[in-house]
Scaffold this motif. Structure first.
Motif, PDB file in Angstrom:
ATOM      1  N   LEU A  80       0.827  -1.207   0.000  1.00 45.49           N
ATOM      2  CA  LEU A  80       0.000   0.000   0.000  1.00 45.49           C
ATOM      3  C   LEU A  80       0.865   1.261   0.000  1.00 45.49           C
ATOM      4  CD1 LEU A  80      -2.968   0.969   0.168  1.00 45.49           C
ATOM      5  CD2 LEU A  80      -2.609   1.231   2.619  1.00 45.49           C
ATOM      6  N   ILE A  81       1.862   1.293   0.877  1.00 45.22           N
ATOM      7  CA  ILE A  81       2.747   2.464   0.918  1.00 45.22           C
ATOM      8  C   ILE A  81       3.449   2.600  -0.431  1.00 45.22           C
ATOM      9  CG2 ILE A  81       4.797   3.466   2.030  1.00 45.22           C
ATOM     10  CD1 ILE A  81       3.874   2.202   4.666  1.00 45.22           C
ATOM     11  N   GLY A  82       3.841   1.451  -0.982  1.00 43.35           N
ATOM     12  CA  GLY A  82       4.484   1.440  -2.297  1.00 43.35           C
ATOM     13  C   GLY A  82       3.610   2.059  -3.387  1.00 43.35           C
ATOM     14  N   TYR A  83       2.338   1.712  -3.409  1.00 42.87           N
ATOM     15  CA  TYR A  83       1.434   2.271  -4.434  1.00 42.87           C
ATOM     16  C   TYR A  83       1.392   3.792  -4.337  1.00 42.87           C
ATOM     17  CZ  TYR A  83      -0.660  -2.439  -4.750  1.00 42.87           C
ATOM     18  OH  TYR A  83      -0.872  -3.779  -4.890  1.00 42.87           O
ATOM     19  N   PHE A  84       1.121   4.289  -3.126  1.00 44.51           N
ATOM     20  CA  PHE A  84       0.957   5.737  -2.980  1.00 44.51           C
ATOM     21  C   PHE A  84       2.247   6.472  -3.342  1.00 44.51           C
ATOM     22  CE2 PHE A  84      -2.950   4.809  -0.613  1.00 44.51           C
ATOM     23  CZ  PHE A  84      -3.771   5.818  -1.087  1.00 44.51           C
ATOM     24  N   GLN A  85       3.371   5.929  -2.858  1.00 46.91           N
ATOM     25  CA  GLN A  85       4.634   6.625  -3.157  1.00 46.91           C
ATOM     26  C   GLN A  85       4.941   6.590  -4.645  1.00 46.91           C
ATOM     27  OE1 GLN A  85       7.290   4.899  -0.274  1.00 46.91           O
ATOM     28  NE2 GLN A  85       6.783   6.468   1.247  1.00 46.91           N
ATOM     29  N   ALA A  86       4.635   5.456  -5.279  1.00 48.36           N
ATOM     30  CA  ALA A  86       4.905   5.351  -6.720  1.00 48.36           C
ATOM     31  C   ALA A  86       4.034   6.336  -7.499  1.00 48.36           C
ATOM     32  CB  ALA A  86       4.649   3.927  -7.190  1.00 48.36           C
ATOM     33  N   TYR A  87       2.754   6.408  -7.168  1.00 49.23           N
ATOM     34  CA  TYR A  87       1.875   7.307  -7.935  1.00 49.23           C
ATOM     35  C   TYR A  87       2.194   8.775  -7.664  1.00 49.23           C
ATOM     36  CZ  TYR A  87      -0.661   3.306  -9.624  1.00 49.23           C
ATOM     37  OH  TYR A  87      -0.974   2.130 -10.241  1.00 49.23           O
ATOM     38  N   MET A  88       2.635   9.078  -6.464  1.00 47.88           N
ATOM     39  CA  MET A  88       3.056  10.457  -6.188  1.00 47.88           C
ATOM     40  C   MET A  88       4.212  10.839  -7.111  1.00 47.88           C
ATOM     41  SD  MET A  88       2.711  10.955  -2.083  1.00 47.88           S
ATOM     42  CE  MET A  88       1.134  11.499  -1.393  1.00 47.88           C
ATOM     43  N   LYS A  89       5.125   9.908  -7.280  1.00 51.79           N
ATOM     44  CA  LYS A  89       6.267  10.154  -8.142  1.00 51.79           C
ATOM     45  C   LYS A  89       5.815  10.289  -9.605  1.00 51.79           C
ATOM     46  CE  LYS A  89      10.844   8.648  -7.151  1.00 51.79           C
ATOM     47  NZ  LYS A  89      11.588   7.470  -6.691  1.00 51.79           N
ATOM     48  N   ILE A  90       5.024   9.312 -10.023  1.00 53.89           N
ATOM     49  CA  ILE A  90       4.580   9.283 -11.423  1.00 53.89           C
ATOM     50  C   ILE A  90       3.838  10.564 -11.807  1.00 53.89           C
ATOM     51  CG2 ILE A  90       2.936   8.148 -13.011  1.00 53.89           C
ATOM     52  CD1 ILE A  90       3.702   5.494 -11.555  1.00 53.89           C
TER      53      ILE A  90
END
Ligand SMILES: *Cc1c(COP(=O)(O)O)cnc(C)c1O
Length: 471
Positions: A80-90
């Motif tokens: 879950l943390i991975g998803y949010f951090q990835a989309y913030m970056k993207i």
């Protein structure tokens, strides 16, 4: 004659049924990817190279039994943390992401410690939950940078503890819950938050019309200036049914956040609370991967349009993280026929839905119920009953039926209820003085006992029967 002789005798060869699929196991979207059926028809759970046989565990430790798999909690939070951090970056989102675990969802140590080790912050609802945070801190179980949101009505005891822990340098953020709290809480130094009762109804069990949590939108927007107001929080209720409802709440919440920020420039964090659902019924459901992407996209576009900084985002999805990490096992004690119903027999189990899985009774929760042994044998339509003398102590899948193996003369029939890790523990009770289920932890291929089965003496003590009294 000769012709007939030549014909090969065919064995009746039916293809073996795919039982794993039949019981909806091994499926990512249903959170059953770790479960399988072995060749003997026992239910199994896989952690890396380790395979646990749930039938064997039930035979060894007895039933009712709760089995917790901490690695599931760790994996879910990491993802879950991975998803949010990835989309913030993207998407080029410039706010930060914070996960706050709402402690009320399950306060067991074996649930909390894996979450902390994966980087969870916390959200508490009472002085007693905050007291556990204090104990964790004193035991150096987490680093002081962890932030704790404090919801719920602030009694004197609660406020004193908040002040005490802040004094020790912990990052404790009280969230203003009512008009009465404004003055007392805003006097405190350091970050504070405010909970807003959004004028918006999400698709959940929550009765929004008579919501009593937080300030009304109007009261929140009329707040006289609080210098250190940092967080705006809302919570729409649990088990939100649609992705649209989650996103509509974010849009509505952002509107209030933006207004509130005009009078409170220190405001930089939007906390969208809990409510992300679990596919208990193993039907098609929205996913965290897609919803996290949409939340970030939505917040980015709204704040860019409004010309404000991207808010830091906090979420408190509790049930989503912990429900799939625990399984509850019962043994069938007896069977009774049911005339004229969707099911043909009651299976009476050695625990209680009313005690151990309270939401069955309280909110008509549906569960994924499957056998934990004899998973390839002929089936029967059943309803389940608990061992208390209460007619409400039952699980009928909403009047439908539960498919379970026909009972055999030789050996026990075990029943597994999946996804029992959220809420049920703290709501559990002792109706008819039944003992709580034993709780075991399965981790790295080994099993340890987290809570022994209560003895009659221990249960008696809860009701004032101390030693010697009964004479
Ligand atoms: C109960 C609660 C949560 C957790 O809700 P879930 O449905 O388990 O995600 C989060 N925040 C607050 C304020 C709550 O009261």
């Amino acid at each position: 004659m000769a012709k007939r002789k030549l014909r090969k005798k065919r064995k009746p060869r039916r293809p073996a049924k795919n039982w794993r699929k039949f019981w909806k196991l091994g499926i990512d979207e249903f959170n059953t990817e770790i479960f399988g059926v072995n060749k003997d028809g026992d239910l199994t759970a896989t952690e890396g190279h380790h395979i646990y046989n749930l039938n064997d565990l039930a035979q060894k430790y007895g039933t009712p039994l709760q089995i917790l798999f901490p690695f599931i909690i760790e994996d879910r939070l990491k993802d879950l943390i991975g998803y949010f951090q990835a989309y913030m970056k993207i998407y080029g989102y410039r706010g930060k992401f914070f996960y706050h675990y709402p402690m009320k969802v399950n306060q067991n140590k074996e649930f909390i410690l894996p979450l902390l080790s994966e980087g969870a912050n916390l959200e508490v609802t009472s002085a007693n939950e905050l007291w556990i945070v204090k104990k964790l801190w004193e035991g150096e179980r987490f680093n002081t940078k962890i932030r704790v949101f404090c919801n719920g009505p602030k009694t004197h005891q609660y406020l004193d503890l908040i002040e005490e822990l802040r004094g020790k340098g912990m990052n404790i953020v009280p969230i203003i819950e009512s008009n009465e709290e404004i003055e007392r809480v805003s006097k405190l130094k350091g970050d504070i938050g405010v909970r807003v009762d959004l004028n918006f109804k999400a698709d959940t069990h929550w009765d929004k019309k008579f919501d009593r949590f937080g300030l009304s939108e109007r009261d929140a927007l009329n707040l006289s200036k609080i210098k250190n107001l940092k967080v705006m929080h809302y919570h729409m209720g649990s088990q939100i049914k649609t992705q649209k409802s989650i996103l509509d709440a974010v849009k509505h919440g952002f509107g209030i956040y933006r207004e509130l920020q005009k009078t409170h420039p220190s405001l930089d964090t939007l906390d969208i609370g809990g409510g992300f659902g679990v596919p208990y019924e193993k039907k098609k459901f929205y996913t965290a991967k897609i919803v996290s992407s949409k939340i970030i996209k939505t917040l980015k576009s709204l704040s860019d349009k409004a010309g404000i900084r991207h808010p830091n985002l906090a979420i408190e999805w509790g049930q989503y993280i912990v429900a799939p990490a625990q399984v509850t096992l019962y043994k069938v004690l007896s069977e009774k026929g049911i005339p004229k119903a969707n099911a043909v027999a009651w299976y009476i189990v050695d625990g209680s839905f009313m005690n151990d899985l309270k939401d069955t009774w309280a909110i008509h929760q549906k569960w994924h119920v499957i056998p934990a042994n004899n998973m390839h044998t002929p089936l029967k339509r059943t309803w389940l009953a608990g061992s208390t003398c209460d007619s409400d102590d039952k699980y009928t899948e909403g009047g439908n039926y539960i498919l379970l193996p026909k009972l055999r003369e030789d050996g026990d029939q075990l029943v597994a209820v999946l996804d029992t890790g959220a809420y049920q523990d703290a709501l559990s009770s002792h109706h008819c003085l039944l003992a709580l289920p034993m709780k075991i932890i399965a981790k790295d291929g080994t099993v340890k006992i987290a809570r022994r089965r209560e003895s009659p003496d221990q249960i008696g003590k809860l009701f004032g029967w101390t030693n010697g009294d009964h004479k």
